[in-house]
Design an enzyme around this catalytic site. Structure first.
Site, PDB file in Angstrom:
ATOM      1  N   ARG A  89     -13.155   9.263 -13.931  1.00 26.26           N
ATOM      2  CA  ARG A  89     -12.700   7.891 -14.192  1.00 26.26           C
ATOM      3  C   ARG A  89     -13.331   7.313 -15.441  1.00 26.26           C
ATOM      4  NH1 ARG A  89     -11.020   6.633  -8.582  1.00 26.26           N
ATOM      5  NH2 ARG A  89     -10.101   4.572  -8.714  1.00 26.26           N
ATOM      6  N   LYS A 115      -1.555   8.616  -6.604  1.00 27.74           N
ATOM      7  CA  LYS A 115      -2.380   9.832  -6.730  1.00 27.74           C
ATOM      8  C   LYS A 115      -2.494  10.548  -5.381  1.00 27.74           C
ATOM      9  CE  LYS A 115      -6.005   7.577  -8.470  1.00 27.74           C
ATOM     10  NZ  LYS A 115      -5.478   6.188  -8.542  1.00 27.74           N
ATOM     11  N   ARG A 137      -9.881  -4.108  -9.963  1.00 23.37           N
ATOM     12  CA  ARG A 137      -9.669  -2.656 -10.067  1.00 23.37           C
ATOM     13  C   ARG A 137      -8.787  -2.338 -11.278  1.00 23.37           C
ATOM     14  NH1 ARG A 137      -7.261  -1.710  -4.292  1.00 23.37           N
ATOM     15  NH2 ARG A 137      -7.018   0.498  -4.863  1.00 23.37           N
ATOM     16  N   ARG A 185       0.111  -2.094   1.229  1.00 29.78           N
ATOM     17  CA  ARG A 185      -0.790  -1.225   1.993  1.00 29.78           C
ATOM     18  C   ARG A 185      -1.905  -2.048   2.640  1.00 29.78           C
ATOM     19  NH1 ARG A 185      -3.621   3.374  -1.218  1.00 29.78           N
ATOM     20  NH2 ARG A 185      -4.407   1.496  -2.215  1.00 29.78           N
TER      21      ARG A 185
HETATM   22  P1  AP5 Z   1      -1.414   6.058  -3.218  1.00 33.89           P
HETATM   23  O1  AP5 Z   1      -0.775   7.384  -3.166  1.00 33.89           O
HETATM   24  O2  AP5 Z   1      -2.470   5.737  -2.232  1.00 33.89           O
HETATM   25  O3  AP5 Z   1      -1.960   5.768  -4.695  1.00 33.89           O
HETATM   26  P2  AP5 Z   1      -3.393   6.021  -5.321  1.00 33.89           P
HETATM   27  O4  AP5 Z   1      -3.180   6.179  -6.788  1.00 33.89           O
HETATM   28  O5  AP5 Z   1      -4.088   7.093  -4.562  1.00 33.89           O
HETATM   29  O6  AP5 Z   1      -4.031   4.600  -5.047  1.00 33.89           O
HETATM   30  P3  AP5 Z   1      -5.492   4.193  -4.624  1.00 33.89           P
HETATM   31  O7  AP5 Z   1      -5.418   2.759  -4.235  1.00 33.89           O
HETATM   32  O8  AP5 Z   1      -6.056   5.168  -3.640  1.00 33.89           O
HETATM   33  O9  AP5 Z   1      -6.214   4.351  -6.024  1.00 33.89           O
HETATM   34  P4  AP5 Z   1      -7.626   3.911  -6.462  1.00 33.89           P
HETATM   35  O10 AP5 Z   1      -7.803   4.704  -7.700  1.00 33.89           O
HETATM   36  O11 AP5 Z   1      -7.813   2.450  -6.597  1.00 33.89           O
HETATM   37  O12 AP5 Z   1      -8.551   4.270  -5.223  1.00 33.89           O
HETATM   38  P5  AP5 Z   1      -9.634   5.376  -4.937  1.00 33.89           P
HETATM   39  O13 AP5 Z   1      -9.621   5.596  -3.501  1.00 33.89           O
HETATM   40  O14 AP5 Z   1      -9.499   6.528  -5.851  1.00 33.89           O
HETATM   41  O15 AP5 Z   1      -0.251   4.975  -3.164  1.00 33.89           O
HETATM   42  C1  AP5 Z   1      -0.565   3.587  -3.073  1.00 33.89           C
HETATM   43  C2  AP5 Z   1       0.415   2.945  -2.063  1.00 33.89           C
HETATM   44  O16 AP5 Z   1       1.737   3.012  -2.597  1.00 33.89           O
HETATM   45  C3  AP5 Z   1       0.477   3.657  -0.708  1.00 33.89           C
HETATM   46  O17 AP5 Z   1       0.681   2.715   0.293  1.00 33.89           O
HETATM   47  C4  AP5 Z   1       1.688   4.598  -0.855  1.00 33.89           C
HETATM   48  O18 AP5 Z   1       2.291   4.881   0.377  1.00 33.89           O
HETATM   49  C5  AP5 Z   1       2.602   3.783  -1.767  1.00 33.89           C
HETATM   50  N1  AP5 Z   1       3.412   4.630  -2.674  1.00 33.89           N
HETATM   51  C6  AP5 Z   1       3.043   5.795  -3.278  1.00 33.89           C
HETATM   52  N2  AP5 Z   1       4.033   6.268  -4.051  1.00 33.89           N
HETATM   53  C7  AP5 Z   1       5.063   5.360  -3.946  1.00 33.89           C
HETATM   54  C8  AP5 Z   1       6.374   5.284  -4.525  1.00 33.89           C
HETATM   55  N3  AP5 Z   1       6.828   6.217  -5.367  1.00 33.89           N
HETATM   56  N4  AP5 Z   1       7.126   4.222  -4.218  1.00 33.89           N
HETATM   57  C9  AP5 Z   1       6.679   3.250  -3.347  1.00 33.89           C
HETATM   58  N5  AP5 Z   1       5.446   3.276  -2.762  1.00 33.89           N
HETATM   59  C10 AP5 Z   1       4.651   4.316  -3.061  1.00 33.89           C
HETATM   60  O19 AP5 Z   1     -10.971   4.620  -5.336  1.00 33.89           O
HETATM   61  C11 AP5 Z   1     -11.423   3.475  -4.632  1.00 33.89           C
HETATM   62  C12 AP5 Z   1     -12.728   2.977  -5.208  1.00 33.89           C
HETATM   63  O20 AP5 Z   1     -13.744   3.989  -5.054  1.00 33.89           O
HETATM   64  C13 AP5 Z   1     -12.735   2.658  -6.705  1.00 33.89           C
HETATM   65  O21 AP5 Z   1     -12.266   1.355  -6.963  1.00 33.89           O
HETATM   66  C14 AP5 Z   1     -14.221   2.832  -7.056  1.00 33.89           C
HETATM   67  O22 AP5 Z   1     -14.952   1.704  -6.632  1.00 33.89           O
HETATM   68  C15 AP5 Z   1     -14.624   3.996  -6.178  1.00 33.89           C
HETATM   69  N6  AP5 Z   1     -14.471   5.289  -6.868  1.00 33.89           N
HETATM   70  C16 AP5 Z   1     -13.631   6.302  -6.518  1.00 33.89           C
HETATM   71  N7  AP5 Z   1     -13.741   7.335  -7.377  1.00 33.89           N
HETATM   72  C17 AP5 Z   1     -14.657   6.959  -8.294  1.00 33.89           C
HETATM   73  C18 AP5 Z   1     -15.178   7.582  -9.473  1.00 33.89           C
HETATM   74  N8  AP5 Z   1     -14.755   8.786  -9.873  1.00 33.89           N
HETATM   75  N9  AP5 Z   1     -16.108   6.906 -10.190  1.00 33.89           N
HETATM   76  C19 AP5 Z   1     -16.548   5.702  -9.796  1.00 33.89           C
HETATM   77  N10 AP5 Z   1     -16.084   5.040  -8.719  1.00 33.89           N
HETATM   78  C20 AP5 Z   1     -15.150   5.669  -7.968  1.00 33.89           C
HETATM   79 MG    MG Z   2      -5.881   7.214  -3.459  1.00 31.53          MG
END
Ligand code: AP5
Ligand code: MG
Length: 201
Positions: free
Chosen positions: A91, A14, A147, A130
């Site tokens: 979410r 994302k 997660r 990562r």
């Molecule tokens: P990346 O681009 O970072 O993927 P992402 O989908 O953004 O992954 P996240 O880990 O950030 O998602 P998440 O939903 O768990 O975390 P968030 O911060 O939203 O890519 C991941 C990795 O892969 C990177 O190293 C990248 O370089 C690599 N990569 C990307 N594309 C690739 C490819 N094609 N091939 C190879 N490698 C690749 O949320 C974190 C926490 O916050 C949640 O668990 C929750 O506790 C809280 N939270 C956030 N939003 C909410 C909400 N709306 N409601 C409630 N709690 C929330």
């Molecule tokens: Mg992210």
């Protein structure tokens, strides 16, 4: 004005694809995960609450998360009124309903939902990598498993919700980052009227 929700499991890309969408369409990026991690780093009250959920791989409660998003939108109306990529929000179905209301009250709507679809073993591999490279606190195997399980039980039903609204663009999110971005552009350009730009760029 174009509002895009980028949707997918933890590690689906994302954030990575948001960066490309921002530079192509001139959108404002709101990642709720980044907003919360910034609060944790600054040691705010919200950060302390958020940390207690994020460290376990659980979602922050809807009412709090919705207020946080509303505050982010209101704190930068000039940029957010031009169009936003919502990364990590909504979410839950309740968050999706709240987003619909929030945007309607600002004379807007969600135009498209880009759903990055990636096999689970690849998601785990990306997050473990990562975790090693950046030390992101929730990128350890136990928290990753939580997660993913929270994603399946609370977030994945949104796919059907947005399919029923005719807004869901399912994209194969495995493979080369630029190829995935090309798939996103093709899908958006074929189905979202009034999109500026050339899908070949
Ligand atoms: P990346 O681009 O970072 O993927 P992402 O989908 O953004 O992954 P996240 O880990 O950030 O998602 P998440 O939903 O768990 O975390 P968030 O911060 O939203 O890519 C991941 C990795 O892969 C990177 O190293 C990248 O370089 C690599 N990569 C990307 N594309 C690739 C490819 N094609 N091939 C190879 N490698 C690749 O949320 C974190 C926490 O916050 C949640 O668990 C929750 O506790 C809280 N939270 C956030 N939003 C909410 C909400 N709306 N409601 C409630 N709690 C929330
Ligand atoms: Mg992210």
């Amino acid at each position: 004005m174009l509002n895009i929700v980028i949707f997918g499991a933890p590690g689906s890309g994302k954030g990575t694809q948001s960066d490309r969408l921002i530079s192509k369409y001139g959108l404002h990026h709101i990642s709720t995960g980044e907003v919360l991690r910034d609060h944790i780093a600054r040691g705010t009250e919200l950060g302390k609450i958020a940390d207690s959920y994020i460290s376990k791989g659980q979602l922050i409660p809807d009412d709090l998360m919705i207020r946080v998003l509303e505050h982010v939108l209101d704190s930068d109306p000039e940029n957010t009124s031009k169009g936003v990529i919502f990364d990590g929000f909504p979410r839950t179905i309740d968050q999706a309903k709240a987003l619909k209301k929030m945007l309607a009250s600002r004379g807007s709507k969600v135009h498209a939902v880009v759903g990055l679809e990636v096999p689970e073993d690849e998601l785990i591999r990306r997050m473990i990598n990562r975790g090693k490279e950046t030390g992101r606190a929730d990128d350890n195997l136990d928290t990753i498993k939580n997660r993913l399980s929270v994603y399946h039980s609370q977030t994945s039903p949104l796919r059907e919700y947005y399919i029923s609204e005719g807004k869901y663009h399912g994209i194969d999110g495995a493979g080369d980052v630029d190829e995935i971005f090309s798939r996103i552009k093709e899908s958006l350009h074929s189905r979202v009227p009034g999109l500026d730009g050339d899908s070949s760029k």
